[in-house]
Design a protein around this motif. Structure first.
Motif, short mmCIF file in Angstrom:
data_model
loop_
_atom_site.label_atom_id
_atom_site.label_comp_id
_atom_site.label_asym_id
_atom_site.label_seq_id
_atom_site.Cartn_x
_atom_site.Cartn_y
_atom_site.Cartn_z
N ASP A 109 0.72 -1.02 -0.26
CA ASP A 109 -0.24 0.05 0.05
C ASP A 109 0.88 1.33 -0.16
OD1 ASP A 109 -2.51 -1.12 -0.50
OD2 ASP A 109 -2.01 -1.39 2.20
N ILE A 110 2.31 1.27 0.47
CA ILE A 110 2.85 2.36 0.49
C ILE A 110 2.71 2.73 -1.25
CG2 ILE A 110 4.97 3.51 1.29
CD1 ILE A 110 4.79 1.81 4.18
N ARG A 111 3.59 1.41 -1.39
CA ARG A 111 4.27 1.95 -2.90
C ARG A 111 3.64 2.24 -3.77
NH1 ARG A 111 7.12 -3.29 -1.52
NH2 ARG A 111 9.53 -3.05 -0.73
N ASN A 112 2.43 1.43 -3.78
CA ASN A 112 1.15 1.71 -4.44
C ASN A 112 0.98 3.19 -4.12
OD1 ASN A 112 0.90 -0.61 -5.74
ND2 ASN A 112 -0.62 -1.46 -4.38
N THR A 113 0.46 3.86 -3.41
CA THR A 113 0.20 5.03 -3.16
C THR A 113 1.63 6.33 -3.55
OG1 THR A 113 -0.55 4.41 -1.11
CG2 THR A 113 -0.05 6.63 -1.24
N ILE A 114 2.91 5.43 -3.67
CA ILE A 114 3.95 6.79 -3.91
C ILE A 114 3.76 7.20 -5.16
CG2 ILE A 114 6.65 6.38 -4.09
CD1 ILE A 114 7.19 5.29 -1.62
N ASN A 115 3.52 5.78 -5.91
CA ASN A 115 3.40 5.62 -7.28
C ASN A 115 2.23 6.54 -7.74
OD1 ASN A 115 5.56 3.75 -8.11
ND2 ASN A 115 3.84 1.51 -7.51
N ALA A 128 2.80 9.83 -7.62
CA ALA A 128 4.56 10.18 -8.02
C ALA A 128 3.80 10.80 -9.48
CB ALA A 128 5.54 9.30 -8.40
N GLU A 129 2.73 10.38 -10.13
CA GLU A 129 1.35 10.61 -11.41
C GLU A 129 0.54 11.51 -11.07
OE1 GLU A 129 -2.02 7.82 -13.67
OE2 GLU A 129 -1.03 7.17 -12.49
N LYS A 130 -0.09 11.59 -9.86
CA LYS A 130 -0.70 12.28 -10.15
C LYS A 130 -0.72 14.01 -9.36
CE LYS A 130 -4.06 10.08 -12.07
NZ LYS A 130 -5.30 10.37 -13.43
N GLY A 131 0.47 14.05 -8.13
CA GLY A 131 0.93 14.56 -7.90
C GLY A 131 0.71 14.94 -6.15
N ALA A 132 -0.76 14.20 -5.89
CA ALA A 132 -1.02 14.02 -4.54
C ALA A 132 -1.90 13.02 -3.99
CB ALA A 132 -1.80 15.11 -4.20
N ALA A 133 -1.55 11.84 -2.69
CA ALA A 133 -1.85 10.61 -3.04
C ALA A 133 -1.84 9.98 -1.47
CB ALA A 133 -1.98 9.50 -3.95
N ALA A 134 -3.32 9.76 -1.23
CA ALA A 134 -3.37 8.94 0.47
C ALA A 134 -4.14 8.28 0.27
CB ALA A 134 -4.33 10.15 1.14
N GLN A 179 0.25 9.97 3.84
CA GLN A 179 -0.36 10.58 2.37
C GLN A 179 0.45 11.81 2.00
OE1 GLN A 179 -3.07 13.82 4.42
NE2 GLN A 179 -4.00 11.99 5.26
N ILE A 180 1.22 11.61 0.90
CA ILE A 180 2.06 11.45 0.33
C ILE A 180 1.89 12.31 -1.29
CG2 ILE A 180 4.02 10.34 -1.60
CD1 ILE A 180 3.00 8.03 -0.34
N PHE A 181 2.24 13.04 -0.53
CA PHE A 181 3.17 14.52 -2.05
C PHE A 181 3.97 15.77 -2.56
CE2 PHE A 181 -0.29 15.01 2.32
CZ PHE A 181 -1.07 14.71 1.20
N ASP A 182 4.12 16.20 -3.73
CA ASP A 182 4.98 16.48 -4.66
C ASP A 182 4.94 17.90 -2.88
OD1 ASP A 182 6.90 17.68 -6.55
OD2 ASP A 182 5.04 19.56 -5.96
N PHE A 183 6.74 17.93 -2.74
CA PHE A 183 7.51 18.33 -1.81
C PHE A 183 6.66 19.90 -2.28
CE2 PHE A 183 10.82 20.95 0.88
CZ PHE A 183 10.49 20.09 1.84
N ALA A 184 6.90 20.27 -3.51
CA ALA A 184 7.15 22.24 -3.65
C ALA A 184 5.85 22.17 -3.07
CB ALA A 184 7.45 22.47 -4.52
N SER A 185 4.46 21.56 -3.68
CA SER A 185 3.17 21.96 -3.56
C SER A 185 3.34 21.82 -2.11
CB SER A 185 2.40 20.66 -5.18
OG SER A 185 2.63 20.41 -5.89
N GLY A 189 -6.82 24.76 -3.50
CA GLY A 189 -6.92 24.17 -4.85
C GLY A 189 -6.05 23.00 -5.64
N GLU A 190 -5.77 22.45 -4.48
CA GLU A 190 -4.61 21.29 -4.78
C GLU A 190 -5.57 19.36 -5.51
OE1 GLU A 190 -1.18 20.38 -6.50
OE2 GLU A 190 -1.08 22.83 -6.27
N LYS A 191 -5.78 19.00 -6.64
CA LYS A 191 -6.03 17.62 -6.58
C LYS A 191 -5.18 16.26 -5.71
CE LYS A 191 -8.11 18.48 -10.70
NZ LYS A 191 -8.61 18.27 -12.25
N VAL A 192 -6.54 15.66 -5.09
CA VAL A 192 -5.27 14.42 -4.52
C VAL A 192 -6.91 13.25 -3.98
CG1 VAL A 192 -4.85 14.13 -1.79
CG2 VAL A 192 -5.41 16.54 -2.35
N TYR A 193 -5.61 12.07 -5.24
CA TYR A 193 -6.27 11.36 -5.40
C TYR A 193 -6.18 10.09 -3.88
CZ TYR A 193 -6.24 13.03 -9.67
OH TYR A 193 -6.74 14.62 -10.64
#
Length: 226
Positions: A110-116, A119-125, A159-165, A191-195
């Motif tokens: 689940d950690i790896r899937n969320t990282i992936n 990485a694709e969307k910019g934010a995921a949990a 919960q994983i995010f692009d660091f700059a965002s 205003g960021e989208k989270v998946y």
């Protein structure tokens, strides 16, 4: 790509009714915090782990986690402030991975899937579909509404995010005087989208005394009792 995991372990844990930090309690012979750190230490995509703890717990954590390559910082008065303290120790990275230290049963997959996904969307949990019917109630506990359960997700961590965002969202919340208990909401506020990455119902948060035997049962069911 450089990814840094921030494991939050500075909570009060008042509902556990324990004299010591609930993360120092044992689940089948290992402390809660060790089980959490151990899992994250096995993820090749993670380059650094920062444990956020209370200053009064530092010695105990260092003793329990002596075998792991981690660094520490002290927590703030709120969750958001604790993450900010960790962020201030980071020079740069690509993704920030924020996880509750009290969720020791998170699965590596689940950690790896969320990282992936992040990485694709910019934010995921990580999250799971809600099983129960949820009611919106008034202060007097009168039912006001029943949301469509098919559209409800119980959010967990990581919960994983692009660091700059994440930095931009954190600075915006600070300017607005807002303090969020959920990092997804921090990004949503900017205003960021989270998946959502669908995870596992066994990724429980150790909060009350009943959660310890429940966690032990989940580990036995998985065959991960040792």
């Amino acid at each position: 790509m450089s990814n840094i995991a921030v494991i939050l372990a500075a909570g009060s844990g008042t509902r556990m009714n324990s004299e010591k930090n609930k993360l120092l309690l044992e689940i089948l012979g290992k402390t809660v915090i060790e089980r959490t750190v151990e899992t994250f230490s096995k993820i090749e995509e993670i380059d650094e782990i920062i444990v956020v703890c209370k200053e009064s717990d530092l010695n105990s954590f260092e003793e329990v986690l002596a075998g792991y390559d981690i660094s520490y910082c002290f927590g703030g008065e709120t969750r958001q402030q604790s993450v900010m303290n960790a962020v201030e120790t980071i020079d740069e990275c690509d993704m920030i991975i924020i996880h509750d230290g009290a969720r020791p049963l998170i699965r590596q997959a689940d950690i790896r899937n969320t990282i992936n996904l992040a990485a694709e969307k910019g934010a995921a949990a990580v999250g799971v579909p809600v099983k129960d019917t949820i009611k919106v109630v008034s202060a007097e506990l009168q039912i006001l509404d029943t949301p469509d359960r098919s559209k409800l997700i119980a959010i967990q961590t990581p919960q994983i995010f692009d660091f700059a965002s994440y930095i931009k969202a954190m600075n915006l919340a600070k300017e607005q005087g807002k303090d969020f208990t959920d990092d997804c909401k921090l990004l949503e506020n900017a205003g960021e989208k989270v998946y959502v990455c669908i995870g596992d119902y066994g990724n429980i948060k150790i909060t009350t005394p009943d959660d310890i035997p429940m966690a032990e049962g989940i580990l036995r069911m998985r065959g991960d009792a040792l």
